[in-house]
Design a protein around this motif. Structure first.
Motif, mmCIF file in Angstrom:
data_model
loop_
_atom_site.group_PDB
_atom_site.id
_atom_site.type_symbol
_atom_site.label_atom_id
_atom_site.label_comp_id
_atom_site.label_asym_id
_atom_site.label_seq_id
_atom_site.Cartn_x
_atom_site.Cartn_y
_atom_site.Cartn_z
ATOM 1 N N VAL A 1 -6.083 1.246 -7.714
ATOM 2 C CA VAL A 1 -5.087 1.988 -8.493
ATOM 3 C C VAL A 1 -4.195 1.019 -9.262
ATOM 4 C CG1 VAL A 1 -3.091 3.527 -8.336
ATOM 5 C CG2 VAL A 1 -5.137 4.002 -6.992
ATOM 6 N N PHE A 2 -3.813 -0.087 -8.633
ATOM 7 C CA PHE A 2 -2.986 -1.080 -9.316
ATOM 8 C C PHE A 2 -3.742 -1.679 -10.500
ATOM 9 C CE2 PHE A 2 -1.451 -5.378 -10.062
ATOM 10 C CZ PHE A 2 -0.107 -5.120 -10.299
ATOM 11 N N VAL A 3 -5.013 -1.990 -10.316
ATOM 12 C CA VAL A 3 -5.829 -2.536 -11.410
ATOM 13 C C VAL A 3 -5.933 -1.518 -12.539
ATOM 14 C CG1 VAL A 3 -8.171 -3.279 -12.039
ATOM 15 C CG2 VAL A 3 -7.097 -4.153 -9.962
ATOM 16 N N LEU A 4 -6.110 -0.249 -12.210
ATOM 17 C CA LEU A 4 -6.158 0.811 -13.218
ATOM 18 C C LEU A 4 -4.856 0.850 -14.022
ATOM 19 C CD1 LEU A 4 -7.394 3.458 -14.423
ATOM 20 C CD2 LEU A 4 -6.227 4.639 -12.570
ATOM 21 N N CYS A 5 -3.723 0.824 -13.332
ATOM 22 C CA CYS A 5 -2.423 0.819 -14.015
ATOM 23 C C CYS A 5 -2.266 -0.428 -14.877
ATOM 24 C CB CYS A 5 -1.288 0.893 -12.996
ATOM 25 S SG CYS A 5 -1.133 2.463 -12.156
ATOM 26 N N ALA A 6 -2.693 -1.571 -14.358
ATOM 27 C CA ALA A 6 -2.557 -2.831 -15.091
ATOM 28 C C ALA A 6 -3.403 -2.831 -16.356
ATOM 29 C CB ALA A 6 -2.933 -4.006 -14.196
ATOM 30 N N THR B 1 -4.499 -0.251 -18.075
ATOM 31 C CA THR B 1 -3.937 0.715 -19.023
ATOM 32 C C THR B 1 -2.682 0.162 -19.687
ATOM 33 O OG1 THR B 1 -4.823 2.514 -17.674
ATOM 34 C CG2 THR B 1 -3.141 3.084 -19.281
ATOM 35 N N LEU B 2 -1.799 -0.433 -18.894
ATOM 36 C CA LEU B 2 -0.564 -0.992 -19.441
ATOM 37 C C LEU B 2 -0.838 -2.153 -20.390
ATOM 38 C CD1 LEU B 2 2.538 -1.103 -19.477
ATOM 39 C CD2 LEU B 2 2.393 -2.644 -17.536
ATOM 40 N N LEU B 3 -1.717 -3.053 -19.983
ATOM 41 C CA LEU B 3 -2.036 -4.208 -20.835
ATOM 42 C C LEU B 3 -2.712 -3.780 -22.130
ATOM 43 C CD1 LEU B 3 -3.221 -6.794 -18.176
ATOM 44 C CD2 LEU B 3 -1.124 -6.884 -19.535
ATOM 45 N N SER B 4 -3.617 -2.824 -22.064
ATOM 46 C CA SER B 4 -4.276 -2.384 -23.291
ATOM 47 C C SER B 4 -3.312 -1.626 -24.194
ATOM 48 C CB SER B 4 -5.510 -1.538 -22.981
ATOM 49 O OG SER B 4 -5.155 -0.320 -22.394
ATOM 50 N N CYS C 1 -3.367 9.760 -8.721
ATOM 51 C CA CYS C 1 -3.983 8.898 -7.708
ATOM 52 C C CYS C 1 -4.390 9.725 -6.499
ATOM 53 C CB CYS C 1 -3.011 7.810 -7.270
ATOM 54 S SG CYS C 1 -2.526 6.723 -8.602
ATOM 55 N N VAL C 2 -5.538 9.415 -5.948
ATOM 56 C CA VAL C 2 -6.015 10.106 -4.757
ATOM 57 C C VAL C 2 -5.143 9.742 -3.561
ATOM 58 C CG1 VAL C 2 -7.948 10.326 -3.147
ATOM 59 C CG2 VAL C 2 -8.375 10.264 -5.605
ATOM 60 N N GLN C 3 -4.880 8.457 -3.383
ATOM 61 C CA GLN C 3 -4.058 7.979 -2.277
ATOM 62 C C GLN C 3 -2.707 7.519 -2.829
ATOM 63 O OE1 GLN C 3 -5.146 6.850 1.104
ATOM 64 N NE2 GLN C 3 -7.042 7.998 0.980
ATOM 65 N N PRO C 4 -1.618 8.068 -2.347
ATOM 66 C CA PRO C 4 -0.305 7.675 -2.868
ATOM 67 C C PRO C 4 0.248 6.397 -2.231
ATOM 68 C CG PRO C 4 -0.032 9.415 -1.265
ATOM 69 C CD PRO C 4 -1.524 9.163 -1.395
ATOM 70 N N ASN C 5 -0.620 5.505 -1.748
ATOM 71 C CA ASN C 5 -0.129 4.325 -1.064
ATOM 72 C C ASN C 5 -0.008 3.106 -1.981
ATOM 73 O OD1 ASN C 5 -2.828 3.974 -1.389
ATOM 74 N ND2 ASN C 5 -3.291 3.502 0.737
ATOM 75 N N ILE C 6 -0.002 3.310 -3.281
ATOM 76 C CA ILE C 6 0.207 2.198 -4.206
ATOM 77 C C ILE C 6 1.689 1.830 -4.181
ATOM 78 C CG2 ILE C 6 0.466 3.744 -6.171
ATOM 79 C CD1 ILE C 6 -0.737 1.526 -7.916
ATOM 80 N N SER C 7 1.942 0.570 -4.273
ATOM 81 C CA SER C 7 3.316 0.089 -4.226
ATOM 82 C C SER C 7 4.003 0.305 -5.576
ATOM 83 C CB SER C 7 3.332 -1.400 -3.869
ATOM 84 O OG SER C 7 4.625 -1.919 -4.023
ATOM 85 N N TYR C 8 4.949 1.218 -5.597
ATOM 86 C CA TYR C 8 5.699 1.494 -6.821
ATOM 87 C C TYR C 8 6.448 0.237 -7.262
ATOM 88 C CZ TYR C 8 9.029 3.699 -9.975
ATOM 89 O OH TYR C 8 9.778 4.025 -11.067
ATOM 90 N N ARG C 9 6.971 -0.489 -6.308
ATOM 91 C CA ARG C 9 7.705 -1.717 -6.610
ATOM 92 C C ARG C 9 6.801 -2.745 -7.294
ATOM 93 N NH1 ARG C 9 12.452 -3.670 -4.230
ATOM 94 N NH2 ARG C 9 12.737 -5.894 -4.513
ATOM 95 N N ARG C 10 5.564 -2.849 -6.834
ATOM 96 C CA ARG C 10 4.612 -3.795 -7.433
ATOM 97 C C ARG C 10 4.289 -3.418 -8.878
ATOM 98 N NH1 ARG C 10 -1.538 -4.897 -5.441
ATOM 99 N NH2 ARG C 10 -1.935 -6.695 -6.765
ATOM 100 N N VAL C 11 4.096 -2.127 -9.140
ATOM 101 C CA VAL C 11 3.816 -1.672 -10.504
ATOM 102 C C VAL C 11 5.019 -1.937 -11.409
ATOM 103 C CG1 VAL C 11 3.317 0.338 -11.943
ATOM 104 C CG2 VAL C 11 2.112 0.036 -9.785
ATOM 105 N N MET C 12 6.226 -1.669 -10.915
ATOM 106 C CA MET C 12 7.423 -1.910 -11.727
ATOM 107 C C MET C 12 7.635 -3.405 -11.993
ATOM 108 S SD MET C 12 8.837 0.848 -12.741
ATOM 109 C CE MET C 12 7.217 1.482 -13.008
ATOM 110 N N LYS C 13 7.309 -4.227 -11.025
ATOM 111 C CA LYS C 13 7.412 -5.674 -11.220
ATOM 112 C C LYS C 13 6.421 -6.129 -12.293
ATOM 113 C CE LYS C 13 7.290 -10.059 -8.756
ATOM 114 N NZ LYS C 13 7.030 -10.744 -7.506
ATOM 115 N N VAL D 1 5.274 -7.830 -17.925
ATOM 116 C CA VAL D 1 4.609 -7.606 -19.216
ATOM 117 C C VAL D 1 5.663 -7.406 -20.305
ATOM 118 C CG1 VAL D 1 3.162 -6.015 -20.537
ATOM 119 C CG2 VAL D 1 2.463 -6.724 -18.261
ATOM 120 N N GLY D 2 6.721 -6.675 -19.997
ATOM 121 C CA GLY D 2 7.805 -6.472 -20.964
ATOM 122 C C GLY D 2 8.490 -7.766 -21.349
#
Length: 134
Positions: free
Chosen positions: A18-23, A25-28, A112-124, A129-130
């Protein structure tokens, strides 16, 4: 002799996916938005291929699932937009822009199927990237 498994637990693998998917999408969305698909004469951005491809791959891998409520609203939005474009007599209505909008919003139909992705990690990651692109 004890067997030592070097594979990650399924929950950890899923969170990483899930983190790779978010990454991706965000990078592209950030860095590839001005690059056109080859052979389109600069009309179609590369994101129109990346967003649906990454979303479809994640769906087929079981990382994300369809959010029924979001899908219903998305379908209503696409239908109303199509009807509006078809019924409008204005020469300023762009069916191509509506298509871009519908494709760009497509990933928002899933969750996401499993909500165990770290929100803090995605925000970091988002913050990093910003800062890099600023």
């Amino acid at each position: 002799m004890a067997q030592i498994s070097i594979t990650r637990p399924p929950a950890l693998r899923n969170a990483q996916s899930v983190f790779v998917l978010c990454a991706i999408t965000l990078l592209s969305a950030t860095f590839v938005q001005k690059i056109a698909l080859p052979g389109t004469g600069g009309i179609f951005p590369l994101n129109l291929l990346i967003f649906p491809a990454v979303t479809t791959a994640a769906f087929l891998a079981g990382v994300i699932e369809i959010n029924t409520t979001a899908f219903i609203w998305y379908a209503i939005f696409a239908l109303v937009g199509t009807l509006s474009a078809a019924l409008s007599s204005s020469p300023h209505v762009s069916a191509l822009s509506l298509g871009f909008l519908v494709v760009a919003q497509f990933p928002l139909v899933f969750r996401c199927v499993q909500p165990n992705i770290s929100y803090r990690r995605v925000m970091k990651f988002l913050s990093t990237v910003g800062c890099i692109s600023a």
